[in-house]
Design an enzyme around this catalytic site. Structure first.
Site, PDB file in Angstrom:
ATOM      1  N   ILE A  91       1.175  -0.976   0.304  1.00 30.36           N
ATOM      2  CA  ILE A  91       0.115  -0.302  -0.101  1.00 30.36           C
ATOM      3  C   ILE A  91       0.949   0.995  -0.236  1.00 30.36           C
ATOM      4  O   ILE A  91       1.920   1.179   1.160  1.00 30.36           O
ATOM      5  CB  ILE A  91      -0.767  -0.133   1.324  1.00 30.36           C
ATOM      6  CG1 ILE A  91      -1.439  -1.217   1.724  1.00 30.36           C
ATOM      7  CG2 ILE A  91      -1.246   1.193   1.322  1.00 30.36           C
ATOM      8  CD1 ILE A  91      -2.535  -1.980   0.316  1.00 30.36           C
ATOM      9  N   HIS A 108      -6.654  -5.600  -9.846  1.00 31.18           N
ATOM     10  CA  HIS A 108      -7.313  -6.684  -8.418  1.00 31.18           C
ATOM     11  C   HIS A 108      -8.162  -8.127  -9.199  1.00 31.18           C
ATOM     12  O   HIS A 108      -9.018  -7.871 -10.415  1.00 31.18           O
ATOM     13  CB  HIS A 108      -8.318  -5.992  -7.307  1.00 31.18           C
ATOM     14  CG  HIS A 108      -8.677  -6.562  -6.550  1.00 31.18           C
ATOM     15  ND1 HIS A 108      -7.015  -7.112  -6.302  1.00 31.18           N
ATOM     16  CD2 HIS A 108      -9.853  -7.538  -5.659  1.00 31.18           C
ATOM     17  CE1 HIS A 108      -7.766  -7.419  -4.522  1.00 31.18           C
ATOM     18  NE2 HIS A 108      -9.350  -8.102  -4.692  1.00 31.18           N
TER      19      HIS A 108
HETATM   20  C1  GRF Z   1      -2.903 -10.602 -10.426  1.00 32.49           C
HETATM   21  O1  GRF Z   1      -3.947 -11.473 -10.433  1.00 32.49           O
HETATM   22  C2  GRF Z   1      -2.936  -9.455  -8.791  1.00 32.49           C
HETATM   23  O2  GRF Z   1      -4.156  -8.893  -9.569  1.00 32.49           O
HETATM   24  C3  GRF Z   1      -2.907  -9.771  -8.026  1.00 32.49           C
HETATM   25  O3  GRF Z   1      -1.613 -10.773  -8.501  1.00 32.49           O
HETATM   26  C4  GRF Z   1      -1.715 -11.549  -9.330  1.00 32.49           C
HETATM   27  C5  GRF Z   1      -0.096 -10.937  -9.963  1.00 32.49           C
HETATM   28  O4  GRF Z   1       0.230 -11.600 -10.577  1.00 32.49           O
HETATM   29  N1  GRF Z   1      -3.126  -9.050  -6.955  1.00 32.49           N
HETATM   30  P1  GRF Z   1       1.055 -11.289 -11.864  1.00 32.49           P
HETATM   31  O5  GRF Z   1       2.573 -10.986 -10.564  1.00 32.49           O
HETATM   32  O6  GRF Z   1       0.941 -10.359 -12.973  1.00 32.49           O
HETATM   33  O7  GRF Z   1       1.740 -12.962 -12.301  1.00 32.49           O
END
Ligand code: GRF
Length: 195
Positions: A91, A108
């Site tokens: 954050i 997200h």
């Molecule tokens: C994604 O689903 C994102 O929304 C979440 O973690 C995942 C990250 O995946 N916060 P990556 O690192 O892009 O493979």
């Protein structure tokens, strides 16, 4: 449009952006890719593709505000039009948000405002929802809060595990992210009032 991408993990969303830029599906400049901890595969992917990378290691700072300030300065040094949080698991504070107000984009893996936080997929599954999905939004200083730019729904299937559901969500998340970045690069970043 110049973007800086922030990652904490495997960077599969980042890879989708790199690939779309490489084939000309997305017309933007990736100025740099940064991480909050050493050894992320996301940074490795960026380096392999020839992009500049940086690390502002959260653990190097005793005071969180100092880390925030260092991150803000580093990102600002690339003068990005958009900062993309792509699996960035920290954050950021008001100082960071105020420096990139309306230009800090997050993805997200749930349909916000449902299931914010680090375990959006797990929490949706545990709740027993039949439909979940993903959200691309302009991030503010809250946990997965801020104006929504795009969403996609994903059905929860019988027998889904957190992993199987997250993999299907990520397929939609990558598509949504590319589409949103394409729109921002052609239509511009929506202007939000300065706070
Ligand atoms: C994604 O689903 C994102 O929304 C979440 O973690 C995942 C990250 O995946 N916060 P990556 O690192 O892009 O493979």
């Amino acid at each position: 449009m110049r973007i800086v991408v922030l990652v904490s993990g495997t960077g599969s969303n980042l890879q989708a952006v790199i690939d779309a830029v490489a084939v000309g599906d997305l017309k933007l400049e990736i100025a740099a890719v940064g991480a909050d901890r050493p050894g992320t595969y996301g940074v490795e992917r960026a380096a392999a593709a020839g992009y500049e990378t940086f690390l502002v290691n959260f653990r190097d700072y005793a005071v969180r505000a100092d880390w925030n300030r260092a991150l803000t300065e580093k990102v600002a040094s690339y003068a990005p039009d958009v900062v993309l949080s792509s699996g960035f698991m920290r954050i950021v504070d008001e100082h960071f948000i105020d420096s990139f107000v309306g230009r800090y984009i997050n993805t997200h893996p749930a349909l916000l405002p449902s299931f914010p936080g680090a375990h959006g997929v797990r929490d949706a599954l545990a709740y027993g929802v039949k439909i979940t999905g993903c959200t691309v939004h302009i991030a503010d200083a809250g946990v997965d809060t801020g104006p929504i730019l795009a969403q996609a729904a994903v059905e929860v299937l019988d027998g889904d595990t957190e992993e199987s559901l997250h993999e299907r969500i990520k397929v939609q998340e990558r598509r949504l992210l590319i589409e949103t970045l394409r729109q921002l690069s052609t239509m511009g970043v929506p202007s939000l009032p300065q706070r």
